[in-house]
Scaffold this active site. Structure first.
Site, PDB file in Angstrom:
ATOM      1  N   LYS A  84     -17.790 -26.138  22.970  1.00 16.10           N
ATOM      2  CA  LYS A  84     -16.335 -25.761  23.034  1.00 16.10           C
ATOM      3  C   LYS A  84     -15.451 -26.878  23.498  1.00 16.10           C
ATOM      4  CE  LYS A  84     -13.558 -21.472  23.610  1.00 16.10           C
ATOM      5  NZ  LYS A  84     -13.675 -20.059  24.154  1.00 16.10           N
ATOM      6  N   SER A 158     -12.609 -16.783  21.178  1.00 18.49           N
ATOM      7  CA  SER A 158     -12.033 -18.037  21.137  1.00 18.49           C
ATOM      8  C   SER A 158     -12.809 -19.033  20.735  1.00 18.49           C
ATOM      9  CB  SER A 158     -11.199 -18.058  22.434  1.00 18.49           C
ATOM     10  OG  SER A 158     -12.138 -18.579  23.540  1.00 18.49           O
ATOM     11  N   SER A 182     -15.245 -13.976  24.117  1.00 16.31           N
ATOM     12  CA  SER A 182     -14.909 -15.381  23.079  1.00 16.31           C
ATOM     13  C   SER A 182     -16.269 -16.081  22.838  1.00 16.31           C
ATOM     14  CB  SER A 182     -14.044 -16.066  24.060  1.00 16.31           C
ATOM     15  OG  SER A 182     -12.938 -16.020  24.047  1.00 16.31           O
TER      16      SER A 182
END
Lengths: 475, 61
Positions: A84, A158, A182
């Site tokens: 990420k 996310s 997330s």
């Protein structure tokens, strides 16, 4: 590529690493296979913000050469991973999904990236996310991420790119970051395995913060075995993050044979039976509970009446922290934020301190309720989300009332935030598909530092259900 | 308590040097009113029963 078929890219990293050691697959071939898939599919899916093409090819050649000499760096030797873009990577653009950081190139790797590289893994790229990992982004500055099972649907957030890349086999394993769900939400929406470790189990050093008391980095993979493998590498004390635990890190992968036999599993009725939980989700999760009982678990319902408050409590605490981190940029560079992020942060800046204090006290009550339940049960079971992946358009429409704001921002989050508020580990594993072909996620929460129990039950369910062999048709 | 209006929100934000761009105030008002309702409702809980410590203490395990 040998074995020369598309199955290789969907295989677990643990199996791929074994094939590399057996010299049946080379790291160069594996990296090339994923780069080819990124070229074919990522223009549409937008999982990646940065692809480290040249460096990955070079690293793969080096890994191949070392392997030929019998030098094995570690259990992920030659395995391509992606992370990420909230997590620092030395010399590689790290945007946190924001235009504000479009030129940010860290000089040092985050601890988790350094540990994966030390274990022999090869950085393939940086993955898309909602801006600053906050959720609710309307216009993604690096492209709209799309669900690999249906591109009109949300991949979750996310850690959106992590969910896509794992499910669509654009790399071997990924890392996400989970503050309020997330990692688990994109795992659920994309049909992957997402583990939020116990708070303090994994270093956050080099990770852009959202809420210090809940941020936690975790693996998002195609199999439970890979999640166990990656967790074993990234977990453990780190002087760079003084809030990491010094407790010993088990060999999670080696201990995966435990199964679900004898485990006491509580089904959280507020989340399974709530009116917001769609019937197809409820049915799949109840079926999974029956499946775990068939595997030897002692399954029964439990009521945790404070759980429905978790979403609002979490948002008040998380967003207040985030508004604090962003104070200067909000005042100096407000127009560079996505409007969804900016509105979320400004709102948080206006919540009265006394209301945030109430949320902090309510958090203590929720945590107490979760931990007391976990003193009676080894695991708590719930849907990861009340619904499968929604249409992208459904959450980019303007908000026209406070009721809509409450539903959109608090309701869904009550499913994943109890584990965040309590600081306990939780995993999302696939437990079914809708008639329309969208994945449904099963969530299992465990005791603090009880990842092994969580992983064992998830692994047993995964094997029994056989859903990890189903892959999105990307054309 | 009456809901805050976009104009209320604009004034509050200005007093705290928080930015408002375009029609941000309309949506921020909805979001803030949702928070005030939800967090106001927490007052019915026995909040005094626990200290508001944010997390388990690492090292206490």
């Amino acid at each position: 590529m040998s074995p020369a078929d598309d199955d290789l890219v969907f295989r677990g990293a643990a199996r791929q690493a074994a094939l590399i050691r057996e010299k049946r697959v080379s790291p160069v071939e594996l990296v090339a296979a994923y780069l080819e898939r990124i070229d074919r599919f990522d223009g549409r899916l937008r999982a990646f913000i940065t692809v480290c093409r040249e460096s990955a090819i070079e690293e793969a050649a080096r890994a191949e050469g070392e392997g030929a000499k019998g030098k094995w760096l570690g259990p992920l030797h030659g395995i391509p991973f992606a992370v990420k873009d909230q997590v620092d990577t030395a010399g590689v653009l790290t945007t946190s999904g924001s235009a504000l950081l479009r030129a940010n190139i860290p000089s040092v790797d985050s601890t988790v990236v350094a540990r994966l590289k030390a274990a022999g893994a090869i950085l393939l790229g940086k993955l898309n996310l909602t801006e600053f990992a906050l959720g609710g982004t309307i216009h993604f500055p690096y492209g709209q991420p799309r669900n690999p099972w249906n591109p009109n649907h949300d991949p979750g957030g996310s850690s959106s790119g992590s969910g896509i890349a794992a499910a669509a086999a654009l790399c071997s394993v990924t890392l996400g970051e989970d503050t309020g769900g997330s990692v688990r939400s994109p795992a659920s929406y994309c049909g992957g395995v997402g583990l939020r470790p116990t708070w303090g189990r994994v270093s956050r050093h080099g990770c852009f913060p959202a809420a210090w008391s809940m941020d936690q980095i975790g693996p998002l993979t195609r199999t439970v075995e890979d999640a166990a493998l990656v967790l074993g590498i990234i977990a453990g004390y780190d002087a760079g993050d003084p809030l990491t635990s010094r407790s010993a890190v088990p060999d999670y992968r080696a201990a995966l044979a435990g199964g679900a036999k004898g485990l006491r599993i509580g089904v959280i009725t507020e989340l399974v039976d709530d009116a917001d939980t769609q019937a197809e989700v409820r049915s799949a999760v109840r079926e999974a509970a029956r499946g775990l009982a068939a595997l030897g678990g002692a399954v029964e319902d439990i009521s945790l009446p404070l759980i429905p408050l978790a979403g609002a409590v979490f948002m008040a605490l998380c967003d207040s922290d985030a508004a604090g981190y962003h104070t200067r940029w909000l005042s100096e560079r407000a127009a560079e934020y996505d409007q969804g992020t900016r509105r979320r942060l400004v709102t948080a800046g206006l919540i009265p301190a006394a209301a945030v204090h109430r949320a902090a006290r309510a958090r203590a009550l929720i945590r107490k309720q979760v931990l007391e339940a976990l003193s009676r049960f080894d695991l708590l079971l719930a849907p990861t989300s009340p619904h499968p992946a929604p249409l992208i358009a459904s959450h980019t429409a303007p908000i026209t009332s406070k009721e809509e704001a409450g539903t959109r921002f608090f309701g869904r989050r009550s499913y994943t935030t109890p584990a965040s508020l309590a600081g306990v580990p939780a995993i999302s594993v696939p437990c079914g598909f809708t008639p329309g072909g969208l994945p449904i996620g099963l969530q299992l929460m465990g005791r603090p530092f009880g990842e092994l129990t969580v992983l064992n039950a998830a692994h047993a369910w995964e094997k029994a259900a056989g859903l990890c062999n189903r892959h999105p048709a990307l054309g | 308590m009456a809901d805050l209006t976009p104009e209320d929100v604009r004034r509050l934000a200005a007093s705290l040097s928080l930015p408002m761009i375009g029609d941000d105030a309309v949506e921020v008002a909805h979001r803030l009113n949702a928070f005030l309702d939800a967090l106001g409702g927490l007052g019915a809980l026995p909040l005094e029963q626990g200290e508001p410590w944010p997390t388990r203490l690492v090292g206490a395990e």
